[in-house]
Design an enzyme around this catalytic site. Structure first.
Site, short mmCIF file in Angstrom:
data_model
loop_
_atom_site.label_atom_id
_atom_site.label_comp_id
_atom_site.label_asym_id
_atom_site.label_seq_id
_atom_site.Cartn_x
_atom_site.Cartn_y
_atom_site.Cartn_z
CG ASN A 163 -0.35 -0.07 2.51
OD1 ASN A 163 0.69 -0.70 2.68
ND2 ASN A 163 -0.94 0.59 3.48
CD GLU A 262 4.34 -1.35 13.33
OE1 GLU A 262 3.12 -1.11 13.52
OE2 GLU A 262 5.23 -0.99 14.11
CB CYS A 296 -2.25 0.01 8.24
SG CYS A 296 -0.99 1.22 8.68
CD GLU A 475 8.15 -0.56 12.06
OE1 GLU A 475 7.21 0.04 11.51
OE2 GLU A 475 8.83 -1.43 11.50
#
Ligand code: NAD
Ligand code: 6OD
Length: 494
Positions: A163, A262, A296, A475
């Protein structure tokens, strides 16, 4: 500027191993332009042997000059990589548009600038990677010095989704390299090109051969799995679906390798009646429809305080109606296609389920009619529903398309309970002028990231990641160092 519809040989991404392009492969994958459905390239798929040679190249680099570089030298190299991405900005942007179908305007404002920024931010973080030191007493009275140092974890396997290809890949590669690791990257089979182009930039920036390697291919039963199961990989960082994350965690269990995950989301926005309505509509339009809903952090569930409900739905529908699908390279295009035929079928299946479950379709629900070659692309209409029961699959499962459901709420308590009623926990956005309430609600929503009166507003030094089934680890800034380094405890008896 129109991205070229190139013949395959001009755009075919390759593997990149030990500083060199490797084009040969036993099998290939079709790479299609999502905007037209036309084939643009054949991508080689890495075999287990090729993955093995990429991991071996990474290991050699760690044991070679890369391992001996000073922090300052590594930081300088990362800044040169950022400069290199910016020098080849149009090439990166056009490749990203061709692979994903996203509007050029979005790639130019988000994906490519963030690709460069990710290298700069982590170059800046290198001096912050220090440990701690204590003087401790000993029975002979001489004492001991007990301190910790951070050492690179080793060879990192990096698995990325389609994405935001360059943004998400560099968000992992930059901290991994900043911490002194070497990487083997497997980009999504849908979006192979910018990962490969980055290899050329690494060479131009003087990054030693073998530090950055790319293997192209699919995931399960193929390149991705060869990489995650490879015993020479010391840690795996993954962004993608929760179900894939579960499989990767199982692969990593062999050899007890750490993972950073993630994963997916089913993010809620909470709109209080005292919000700045214009800002809330603008922010929620972006969060539901940007990148055709394939973010996301995107909002698929919207809860609006009852007095504002009808007005909000009407304003959001107006904004959705203004989205313009079309040629991604046209500067007026604001809505791209979905990534693939398969993903469109999945999104359309949720459009059908919403209808069957009795949703009111405020806008959309189908496939837009587009002219010429765009008619073959993977388009869907931006879609807004109301009236679904809370247990509907449409409200419980991640759809990852340009769609959202809006429901009313009557109290702060109810809004929090609705937002938390999901196995996911990635992000939320809260819209209110009441600062005290903003703090109160942000503290109670079970997510990794809570935005107030904003969405996707990022300071790259802050921790990024998901709660619940949206991931493991953080992160960003110094936080990723937990994953990309091993802390070594050294105790010296004086
Ligand atoms: P995906 O999980 O299908 O694929 C991601 C990557 O994993 C691809 O490169 C794929 O080839 C590889 N892969 C698949 N199965 C594998 C296996 N068994 N072993 C090794 N590799 C494997 O995800 P996607 O469809 O590419 O991306 C969309 C998903 O990613 C959505 O769920 C979205 O929410 C999530 N995502 C999360 C974040 C985040 O930061 N939390 C960011 C972007 C996307
Ligand atoms: O902004 C970021 O650092 C980040 N990881 C964004 C993720 C977006 C998901 O699609």
């Amino acid at each position: 500027m129109k991205p070229p519809r190139c013949p395959p040989e001009q755009v075919a991404a390759s593997h990149f191993i030990d500083g060199r392009r490797i084009a040969a492969s036993e099998s290939h994958i079709e790479n299609r332009d999502p905007a037209t459905g036309q084939m643009i390239a054949m991508i080689p798929e890495a075999t287990a042997d090729l993955v093995d040679s990429a991991v071996a190249a990474a290991r050699r680099a760690l044991n070679g000059p890369w391992g001996g570089l000073s922090d300052q030298d590594r930081a300088d190299m990362l800044r040169r990589v950022a400069d290199g991405i910016e020098r080849r900005f149009d090439e990166f942007a056009n490749a990203e548009v061709r692979d994903t179908g996203k509007p050029l305007a979005l790639a130019s404002h988000l994906d490519i600038p963030r690709g460069a920024a990710n290298f700069r931010i982590f170059a800046d973080q290198i001096p912050n990677a220090g440990g701690e030191a204590f003087r401790m007493p000993t029975s002979d009275g001489n004492g001991a010095l007990n301190y910790s140092i951070r050492v690179p974890r080793g060879v990192i396997g990096v698995i990325c989704p389609w994405n935001l290809p360059l943004l998400l890949l560099t968000w992992k590669v930059a901290p991994a390299l900043a911490a002194g690791n070497a990487v083997v990257v497997k980009p999504s089979e849908e979006t192979p090109t910018t990962a490969w182009l980055l290899g050329e930039v690494m060479n131009e920036a003087g990054v030693p051969a073998g530090v950055y390697n790319v293997v192209q291919g699919r995931g399960a039963g193929s390149t991705g799995e060869y990489l995650t199961r490879h015993p020479g990989v010391d840690g795996i960082t993954f962004t993608g679906e929760t179900v894939t994350g579960t499989a990767i965690m199982q692969a990593a269990a062999v050899g007890v390798r750490p993972v950073s995950l993630e994963l997916g989301g089913k993010n809620a926005a909470i709109i209080f009646a005292d919000c700045d309505l214009d800002a809330a509509v603008e922010g929620t339009t972006r969060s539901a429809f940007a990148n055709a809903g394939q973010v996301c952090l995107g909002t698929e569930r919207i809860y609006v305080e009852r007095p504002l409900f009808e007005a909000f739905v009407a304003r959001l529908a107006e904004a959705a109606a203004d989205l313009k699908p079309g040629d991604p390279s046209d500067s007026t295009t604001s809505l791209g296609p979905l990534i693939s035929k398969g993903h469109r079928a999945k999104v359309l299946s949720y459009y059908a389920q919403a209808k069957e479950a009795g949703a009111r379709i405020v806008i959309g629900g189908g496939i837009p009619a587009l002219p010429g070659e765009l008619a073959g692309g993977y388009w869907v209409e931006p879609t807004i529903w109301t009236g679904l029961p809370p247990d509907s699959s449409v409200l419980r499962e991640e759809i990852f398309g340009p769609c959202c459901h809006v429901a009313p709420f009557d109290s702060e308590e109810e809004a929090i309970a609705l937002a938390n009623d999901t196995p996911y926990g990635l992000a939320t956005s809260i819209w209110t002028r009441d600062v005290t309430r903003a703090h109160r609600v942000a503290a109670r929503i079970e997510v990794g990231i809570a935005w107030v009166n904003s969405w996707f507003l990022r300071d790259l030094r802050t921790p990024f990641g998901g709660a619940k089934q949206s991931g493991i680890g953080r992160e960003g800034g110094v936080h990723g160092l937990e994953f990309y380094t091993e802390l070594r405890n050294v105790c010296i008896k004086l």
